[in-house]
Design an enzyme around this catalytic site. Sequence first.
Site, PDB file in Angstrom:
ATOM      1  N   GLN A 171      57.538   6.977   2.794  1.00 19.80           N
ATOM      2  CA  GLN A 171      56.528   6.752   1.768  1.00 19.80           C
ATOM      3  C   GLN A 171      56.950   5.610   0.836  1.00 19.80           C
ATOM      4  OE1 GLN A 171      55.859  11.516   1.293  1.00 19.80           O
ATOM      5  NE2 GLN A 171      54.925  10.299  -0.326  1.00 19.80           N
ATOM      6  N   ARG A 185      52.722  16.962  -3.246  1.00 19.00           N
ATOM      7  CA  ARG A 185      51.389  16.635  -3.735  1.00 19.00           C
ATOM      8  C   ARG A 185      51.258  16.948  -5.216  1.00 19.00           C
ATOM      9  NH1 ARG A 185      46.078  16.528   0.038  1.00 19.00           N
ATOM     10  NH2 ARG A 185      45.001  15.003  -1.222  1.00 19.00           N
ATOM     11  N   CYS A 186      52.199  16.440  -5.970  1.00 16.86           N
ATOM     12  CA  CYS A 186      52.135  16.579  -7.412  1.00 16.86           C
ATOM     13  C   CYS A 186      53.013  15.516  -7.996  1.00 16.86           C
ATOM     14  CB  CYS A 186      52.670  17.921  -7.850  1.00 16.86           C
ATOM     15  SG  CYS A 186      54.443  17.992  -7.917  1.00 16.86           S
ATOM     16  N   GLU A 195      46.567  13.846  -6.078  1.00 10.73           N
ATOM     17  CA  GLU A 195      47.255  15.120  -6.182  1.00 10.73           C
ATOM     18  C   GLU A 195      46.546  16.119  -7.088  1.00 10.73           C
ATOM     19  OE1 GLU A 195      50.578  12.874  -7.515  1.00 10.73           O
ATOM     20  OE2 GLU A 195      51.783  13.477  -5.798  1.00 10.73           O
TER      21      GLU A 195
HETATM   22  N1  MCN Z   1      40.893   6.395  -5.379  1.00  6.71           N
HETATM   23  C1  MCN Z   1      39.665   5.897  -5.750  1.00  6.71           C
HETATM   24  N2  MCN Z   1      39.325   5.850  -7.081  1.00  6.71           N
HETATM   25  C2  MCN Z   1      40.161   6.305  -8.047  1.00  6.71           C
HETATM   26  C3  MCN Z   1      41.416   6.849  -7.670  1.00  6.71           C
HETATM   27  C4  MCN Z   1      41.761   6.858  -6.315  1.00  6.71           C
HETATM   28  O1  MCN Z   1      38.874   5.528  -4.886  1.00  6.71           O
HETATM   29  N3  MCN Z   1      39.839   6.249  -9.328  1.00  6.71           N
HETATM   30  C5  MCN Z   1      41.345   6.365  -3.986  1.00  6.71           C
HETATM   31  C6  MCN Z   1      42.525   5.412  -3.826  1.00  6.71           C
HETATM   32  O2  MCN Z   1      42.228   4.086  -3.828  1.00  6.71           O
HETATM   33  C7  MCN Z   1      43.201   5.942  -2.592  1.00  6.71           C
HETATM   34  C8  MCN Z   1      42.988   7.449  -2.745  1.00  6.71           C
HETATM   35  O3  MCN Z   1      41.838   7.620  -3.583  1.00  6.71           O
HETATM   36  O4  MCN Z   1      42.585   5.436  -1.447  1.00  6.71           O
HETATM   37  C9  MCN Z   1      44.195   8.150  -3.406  1.00  6.71           C
HETATM   38  O5  MCN Z   1      44.612   7.346  -4.465  1.00  6.71           O
HETATM   39  P1  MCN Z   1      45.692   7.686  -5.583  1.00  6.71           P
HETATM   40  O6  MCN Z   1      45.215   8.784  -6.423  1.00  6.71           O
HETATM   41  O7  MCN Z   1      46.077   6.407  -6.207  1.00  6.71           O
HETATM   42  O8  MCN Z   1      46.944   8.285  -4.782  1.00  6.71           O
HETATM   43  P2  MCN Z   1      47.900   7.522  -3.771  1.00  6.71           P
HETATM   44  O9  MCN Z   1      47.142   6.602  -2.960  1.00  6.71           O
HETATM   45  O10 MCN Z   1      49.102   7.055  -4.492  1.00  6.71           O
HETATM   46  O11 MCN Z   1      48.282   8.718  -2.828  1.00  6.71           O
HETATM   47  C10 MCN Z   1      49.314   9.589  -3.139  1.00  6.71           C
HETATM   48  C11 MCN Z   1      48.884  11.015  -3.161  1.00  6.71           C
HETATM   49  C12 MCN Z   1      50.086  11.851  -3.035  1.00  6.71           C
HETATM   50  S1  MCN Z   1      51.392  11.539  -4.039  1.00  6.71           S
HETATM   51  C13 MCN Z   1      50.181  12.820  -2.081  1.00  6.71           C
HETATM   52  S2  MCN Z   1      51.541  13.814  -2.096  1.00  6.71           S
HETATM   53  C14 MCN Z   1      49.174  12.955  -1.083  1.00  6.71           C
HETATM   54  C15 MCN Z   1      47.851  12.436  -1.501  1.00  6.71           C
HETATM   55  O12 MCN Z   1      47.947  11.255  -2.118  1.00  6.71           O
HETATM   56  N4  MCN Z   1      49.535  12.821   0.200  1.00  6.71           N
HETATM   57  C16 MCN Z   1      48.536  12.638   1.144  1.00  6.71           C
HETATM   58  N5  MCN Z   1      46.867  12.527  -0.583  1.00  6.71           N
HETATM   59  C17 MCN Z   1      47.164  12.524   0.748  1.00  6.71           C
HETATM   60  N6  MCN Z   1      46.198  12.376   1.685  1.00  6.71           N
HETATM   61  C18 MCN Z   1      46.540  12.303   2.980  1.00  6.71           C
HETATM   62  N7  MCN Z   1      45.543  12.152   3.893  1.00  6.71           N
HETATM   63  N8  MCN Z   1      47.824  12.348   3.402  1.00  6.71           N
HETATM   64  C19 MCN Z   1      48.832  12.513   2.521  1.00  6.71           C
HETATM   65  O13 MCN Z   1      50.087  12.543   2.929  1.00  6.71           O
HETATM   66 CU1  CUM Z   2      54.000  14.448  -5.359  1.00 11.52          CU
HETATM   67  S1  CUM Z   2      54.125  14.467  -3.475  1.00 11.52           S
HETATM   68 MO1  CUM Z   2      53.298  12.809  -3.445  1.00 11.52          MO
HETATM   69  O1  CUM Z   2      54.136  12.387  -4.799  1.00 11.52           O
HETATM   70  O2  CUM Z   2      54.042  11.992  -2.326  1.00 11.52           O
END
Ligand code: MCN
Ligand code: CUM
Length: 778
Positions: free
Chosen positions: A211, A358-359, A732
Amino acid sequence: MGEEVSRKEDRRFITGRGNYVDDVKKPGMLHCELVRSPHAHARIEEIDGSRAMALDGVVAVLTADDLLEYDLATMPTLMDDTQDVLVNDKVKFQSQEVAAVIAEDRYAAKDGAEKVDVSYDVLEPVVDAETALEDDAPLIRDDIEGKEDNHCFDWETGDEEATDEAFENAAVTVEEEMFYQRLHPAPIETCGAVGDYDPGKDKLTVHMTSQAPHIHRTLFAQVSGIPEHKIRIVSPDVGGGFGNKVPIYPGYVVAAAASYVLERPVKWIEERSENIQSTGFARDYDMNGEIAATEDGEIRAIRVDVLANHGAYNAAAQPSKFPAGFFNIFTGSYDVETAYGSLSAAYTNTAPGGIAYRCSFRVTEAVYLVERMVKVLADELGMDPADVRRRNFIQPDQFPYESPTGWNYDSGDYETALDEALEMADYEAYRDEQQRRIDEDADKLLGIGISSFTEVVGAGPGKSCDIAGVEMFDSADIRVHPTGKATLRVGVQTQGQGHETTFAQIVAEELGIDVDDVVVEHGDTDTDPYGLGTYGSRSTPVAGAATAIAARKIRDKAKSIAANELEAAEEDVEWDRESGEFHVAGAPERSVTVTEIAAGAYMNHPGGEEPGLEAVNYYDPPEMTYPFGSYVVIVEVDRETGEVEFEKFVAVDDCGNRINPMIIEGQIHGGLAQGIGTAMMEQITFDDNGNVTGGDFMNYLLPTAMEIPEFETGHTVTPSPHHPIGAKGVGESPTVGSPPAIVNAVVDAMAHAGVSHVEMPMTPDVVWKHLEEAGLER
Ligand code: MCN
Ligand code: CUM
């Protein structure tokens, strides 16, 4: 922005053309299997690999002694502990890595691993934190000089004195002990790596399930002594991460080291039970919560005390300055004057971890605690839990809000989200129905649970958040090619979140080009800008911001070219966001697009300007973003069997401005499913001998479509004031916010008979015991 663009990546996923680590095949590739300890605590007396070496196809048997030669016998964890790559002296948890067998194919490697003879002197194990901290507990970490007990660290936050005083003077106090059980992120793809050392170029390439490829490269360089520019980490498609693929695991190091030594590519792929039993676990927090309040439900103070099980090493994946992750945000969505939290962590003979699943670094435990405690308070006072929340919410005009434990919330409007969720759930009608069932002594009780959570996502800023000393920023590199098509490279790494689509949408929005004309690349340290990776829902808050800013830099440069092409002064040229074009002020018909300008940037650029159209941004966020939401869960509890059924599941989320509502909804659905797994069925347990009793999918229950109800999702939009496009993270939120709503619902069904808490996972036998104790059983 805001369009439900179909996921670009799904073409390859749906047609079976994804490329995961196990799909990587190299000429001459060898295979690695790890020999793991059947004991949780044992001293190794002897390892004899001769029977394995005698097998056809087995090339090498590696032990700690072999790695010592290369100074690779140990590796640093992300929290500055030292973990054995292969056990040097003493096994500290069941399934710990003891030896590695390298063979021509996977079958030979597996056969070889079974023929490695290890003799163990078995020691008494200790698997739970409380026992581990007792005086006569066996010492686990005798490798740490001067260590005499299993105490890992202590931590505290807030104002103890002021909090104690508030409790002494409070009209009402409530207290509840609750255990957030050990969970496993359980991505469908297990961990794996292909180490590929090229002696010709003196370069090590490692394909791995990561990651955070860039930080992993830096750590590889530090551990191995190979210069960083001679290491390339490639994280191809990742089949789910959920926090499990943030740490470095011994298998990665062994595959890379074996390739270096043998000068052939070496693949290591974990099996399911290896993944569950040895890689980073989550939670395992034994929490005591207290609230001091007035008689009409105004919260005056919150006090918490935690006993944390960190396993055999302190290998939590979190910013190094936060030993308890972001647990100190435990005052949640409430305007509380004072708070105090303390925590003790213990080493045990269990797999190391304490990773965020996922947090955002332990915010899940914090949210669970405070949202459960608000329900406990409401029941004590005989008040509607929705009213207790309304009474205590931080109000919209209080933002930016500084919490008593030092968090700076950017924006929020909690009551609007709660009201929306209550209305969608038909709250009042269900309250009436609940009472009717009690009055009529019905077979199935109704419970209504609420959670109004606040998340904290988007780490940095760099000054307060780092991993292994590297500050938490993120990055974007955009190149607009002569024909107006663009490539965006980012430092974050998608694992299913849809970045190839949503990040392209950001570029498309900022530059007025078609979303199909933007390709997003990530996961290759040779070509992508350095970034800290995807976890803690930081991609949108940090790399999303970098992308918007890099795109705006391109627009600035494009503007001068536009002026040249429109034969106007630069100050007369305006960007029209609606049409995605530059035009001359007062003469909208004289306009030019970025696509048209791109050609000019390469073929007809104005004198004095550098040719080309590209920009890079490294973004250090000023603050984190604070998404929030309100979830309302309505359950039926069967008084005869203890079974819980979901009657309604409403989730209202606020992640600021939304890039792709469809992708957000997918994230919410997946996260809620994981929240249901947490609340209802998932748990890793150990027996007294230290055996993992939840170490495979027969015993570690994941929810399937059968257990997941229909979700009703809603949203409110409270933009982040400091984010370039006003977005907050969301990935998350549902896993963080939903477990307390579900537990609150089950408790609520039995609260009239005095039930104040039910431990997770709420399997039918657990619920039935509460029914029986409360005299509600049938
Ligand atoms: N998004 C959006 N508009 C927003 C916020 C987010 O359209 N205002 C979209 C983003 O652009 C992205 C998605 O939603 O395509 C998730 O965005 P974001 O909240 O920024 O999170 P990350 O991309 O950093 O993803 C990490 C988060 C984490 S930490 C875990 S754990 C987790 C999760 O995402 N693991 C996942 N969702 C998951 N989903 C899948 N399918 N697989 C994982 O391993
Ligand atoms: Cu909090 S689990 Mo995610 O942070 O990859």
